[in-house]
Design a protein around this motif. Structure first.
Motif, PDB file in Angstrom:
ATOM      1  N   UNK A 167       0.609  -1.374  -0.401  1.00  0.00           N
ATOM      2  CA  UNK A 167       0.102   0.671  -0.116  1.00  0.00           C
ATOM      3  C   UNK A 167       0.801   1.136   0.008  1.00  0.00           C
ATOM      4  N   UNK A 168       2.027   1.301   0.411  1.00  0.00           N
ATOM      5  CA  UNK A 168       3.045   2.236   0.428  1.00  0.00           C
ATOM      6  C   UNK A 168       3.197   2.950  -1.439  1.00  0.00           C
ATOM      7  N   UNK A 169       2.661   4.344  -0.783  1.00  0.00           N
ATOM      8  CA  UNK A 169       2.802   4.813  -2.635  1.00  0.00           C
ATOM      9  C   UNK A 169       4.412   4.810  -3.317  1.00  0.00           C
ATOM     10  N   UNK A 170       4.301   4.297  -4.188  1.00  0.00           N
ATOM     11  CA  UNK A 170       5.345   4.458  -5.113  1.00  0.00           C
ATOM     12  C   UNK A 170       6.178   3.188  -5.335  1.00  0.00           C
ATOM     13  N   UNK A 171       6.296   2.441  -4.707  1.00  0.00           N
ATOM     14  CA  UNK A 171       6.471   1.182  -3.964  1.00  0.00           C
ATOM     15  C   UNK A 171       5.723  -0.229  -4.693  1.00  0.00           C
ATOM     16  N   UNK A 172       4.593  -0.166  -5.833  1.00  0.00           N
ATOM     17  CA  UNK A 172       3.433  -1.053  -6.197  1.00  0.00           C
ATOM     18  C   UNK A 172       4.018  -0.722  -7.631  1.00  0.00           C
ATOM     19  N   UNK A 173       3.717  -1.703  -8.602  1.00  0.00           N
ATOM     20  CA  UNK A 173       3.553  -1.646 -10.272  1.00  0.00           C
ATOM     21  C   UNK A 173       2.190  -2.720 -10.574  1.00  0.00           C
ATOM     22  N   UNK A 174       2.378  -3.101 -11.417  1.00  0.00           N
ATOM     23  CA  UNK A 174       1.078  -3.684 -12.410  1.00  0.00           C
ATOM     24  C   UNK A 174       1.259  -3.530 -13.417  1.00  0.00           C
ATOM     25  N   UNK A 175       1.522  -4.751 -14.045  1.00  0.00           N
ATOM     26  CA  UNK A 175       1.746  -5.346 -15.767  1.00  0.00           C
ATOM     27  C   UNK A 175       1.405  -5.713 -15.700  1.00  0.00           C
ATOM     28  N   UNK A 176       1.401  -5.979 -17.062  1.00  0.00           N
ATOM     29  CA  UNK A 176      -0.034  -7.126 -18.150  1.00  0.00           C
ATOM     30  C   UNK A 176       0.814  -6.897 -19.712  1.00  0.00           C
ATOM     31  N   UNK A 177       0.383  -8.396 -20.136  1.00  0.00           N
ATOM     32  CA  UNK A 177       0.748  -8.613 -21.826  1.00  0.00           C
ATOM     33  C   UNK A 177       0.716  -7.436 -22.497  1.00  0.00           C
ATOM     34  N   UNK A 178      -0.371  -6.963 -22.951  1.00  0.00           N
ATOM     35  CA  UNK A 178      -1.063  -5.690 -23.479  1.00  0.00           C
ATOM     36  C   UNK A 178      -2.218  -5.503 -23.297  1.00  0.00           C
ATOM     37  N   UNK A 188      -4.973  -0.712  -6.386  1.00  0.00           N
ATOM     38  CA  UNK A 188      -3.717   0.663  -6.486  1.00  0.00           C
ATOM     39  C   UNK A 188      -3.563   1.521  -7.558  1.00  0.00           C
ATOM     40  N   UNK A 189      -4.927   2.742  -7.810  1.00  0.00           N
ATOM     41  CA  UNK A 189      -5.209   2.701  -8.917  1.00  0.00           C
ATOM     42  C   UNK A 189      -3.656   4.760  -8.899  1.00  0.00           C
ATOM     43  N   UNK A 190      -2.696   4.894  -8.186  1.00  0.00           N
ATOM     44  CA  UNK A 190      -1.661   5.351  -8.542  1.00  0.00           C
ATOM     45  C   UNK A 190      -0.353   4.197  -8.509  1.00  0.00           C
ATOM     46  N   UNK A 193      -0.516  -0.380 -25.570  1.00  0.00           N
ATOM     47  CA  UNK A 193      -1.848  -0.348 -25.752  1.00  0.00           C
ATOM     48  C   UNK A 193      -2.998   0.711 -26.567  1.00  0.00           C
ATOM     49  N   UNK A 194      -4.082   0.144 -26.271  1.00  0.00           N
ATOM     50  CA  UNK A 194      -4.773   0.582 -27.423  1.00  0.00           C
ATOM     51  C   UNK A 194      -6.429   0.933 -27.014  1.00  0.00           C
ATOM     52  N   UNK A 253      -5.550   6.242 -15.935  1.00  0.00           N
ATOM     53  CA  UNK A 253      -4.311   4.784 -15.102  1.00  0.00           C
ATOM     54  C   UNK A 253      -3.065   5.735 -15.780  1.00  0.00           C
ATOM     55  N   UNK A 254      -1.829   5.433 -15.592  1.00  0.00           N
ATOM     56  CA  UNK A 254      -0.757   5.588 -15.962  1.00  0.00           C
ATOM     57  C   UNK A 254       0.163   4.878 -17.096  1.00  0.00           C
ATOM     58  N   UNK A 255      -0.233   4.651 -18.162  1.00  0.00           N
ATOM     59  CA  UNK A 255       0.512   3.290 -18.775  1.00  0.00           C
ATOM     60  C   UNK A 255       1.884   4.049 -19.214  1.00  0.00           C
TER      61      UNK A 255
END
Length: 385
Positions: A15-26, A44-46, A54-55, A66-68
């Motif tokens: 939950x700490x800001x800036x410490x988590x990322x999300x990844x996905x194929x496309x 984690x909206x941030x 990304x289309x 989101x920040x893509x």
């Protein structure tokens, strides 16, 4: 085969800001995997979302907030519209995706687990790469003789080596279904893979919007198919079975099989794609049964149908074994043939169904349940759910 256990995640608070990322194929389509990424984004909206393509017009509109972060290949429109065309380039493009956050939650069926991560990784695996380990299933009978099929077979040894190397660098794997759990353990030799079912998220509470061209189908109800138009989805079987039962059919999805399926379909079949959630609600609300005769890693559409009290005709295989309770929310078909599906469709339509029991079953696969299980997994350094 050497068996090795997943390593425990470091004790970090996600939950700490800036410490988590999300990844996905496309992020180029509206499928179950993309709904998982939406659920992660809501957790984690941030958190930035790293992806090769990304289309925004092809996937869910919520991602626009989101920040893509994409690969350079995303600038090539023809590849962005169909990432399968980038197959020879994707290993390098994926390896160059640099994720610096201390923890990444990775949604993948082949590419995103090969990104370059500086921190720990929790890999939510929808399946090991179909184009490596299930190539014949992925291409279909016709596709195996095509140029794409020949290229894919030629590349398979190199892709397998790349995929195996990517898996060895990851911290922990989580499977989305029982069949995928077994597949990960067999393909990668990973022991004690955790299992967290993905959420269905087509809420029954929101508004409905009719699908243009399908309004006439609502009178008297129709059969429904919700699937990408790929060979292994067997949408052609659904079309022929609906014709034999005399019922109309609404086909929701898009993919390389579209032209062939449209040529096969009669006047009682309506095709739709790129629907809003309001239109998808309308589709489920007016259906009499869902046909799901495909080989699925996780059978999410029967759960969406169950939330509306709509029974499913499902292939007795894969992820449907996790999401269908026979007699409660559907009936299994033994094989994806027109004859077998036709027989079971008629059986389903003649049966009385308990809408409340269906909805109660679907609740076990809610987004709330998914978030709670994933949060427990991240909080427990030993990975126990």
């Amino acid at each position: 085969m050497k068996i090795h256990a997943s390593r425990p995640l470091s004790a970090r608070r996600a939950s700490q800001p800036g410490r988590i990322a999300i990844a996905h194929d496309y992020l180029t389509q509206k499928g179950g995997a993309e709904r998982v990424v939406l659920a992660l984004h809501r957790m984690w909206p941030d958190a930035p979302i790293y992806t090769t393509f990304y289309n925004p017009e092809g996937t869910f509109p919520e991602f626009k907030k989101a920040r893509i972060i994409t690969s350079p290949l995303n600038r090539v429109g023809v590849l962005r519209s169909d990432p399968r065309r980038a197959l020879p380039l994707l290993p390098l493009a994926s390896s160059l995706m640099h994720v610096k956050e201390p923890l990444a939650v990775v949604s993948t069926s082949g590419w995103a687990h090969g990104f370059r991560y500086e921190g720990d990784t929790l890999v939510y695996c929808h399946t090991p790469a179909r184009w490596v380990y299930l190539l014949e299933d992925y291409l279909g009978e016709g596709g195996q003789r095509s140029l794409k099929g020949r290229v894919a077979r030629a590349l398979r040894p190199a892709l397998r080596a790349w995929d195996s190397a990517a898996q060895l660098r990851r911290t922990r794997y989580v499977a989305n279904s029982t069949v995928v759990k077994r597949r990960i353990e067999e393909v990668y030799g990973v022991a004690n893979v955790d299992l967290v079912f993905p959420p269905h998220s087509v809420s029954t509470d929101g508004p409905q919007a009719p699908i243009p061209g399908a309004e006439d189908l609502a009178e008297g109800g129709y059969l429904l198919s919700v699937a990408r138009l790929m060979p292994y989805k067997h949408v052609d079987v659904a079309i022929r079975a609906a014709e034999r039962t005399g019922r109309r059919l609404l086909v929701i999805g898009k993919g390389p099989e579209e032209a062939r399926l449209r040529a096969l379909a009669g006047q009682g079949v309506v095709f739709a794609q790129d629907l809003t959630d309001a239109q998808l609600r309308w589709a489920y609300a007016h259906a009499v049964a869902l046909i799901a005769a495909s080989h699925e890693d996780f059978g999410i559409t029967p759960l969406e149908a169950s939330a509306w009290g709509v029974p499913t005709v499902a292939l007795r295989a894969g992820g449907y074994l996790d999401t269908i309770v026979e007699g409660v929310n559907g009936v299994f078909v033994p094989e994806p043939t027109v004859e077998a599906v036709t027989d079971v469709v008629e059986q389903v339509l003649a049966q009385d169904w308990d809408r409340g029991a269906m909805q109660a079953h679907a609740e076990h696969f809610s987004e709330v349940a998914f978030r709670e299980r994933l949060a427990r997994l991240l909080d427990d350094p030993h990975g126990a759910v």
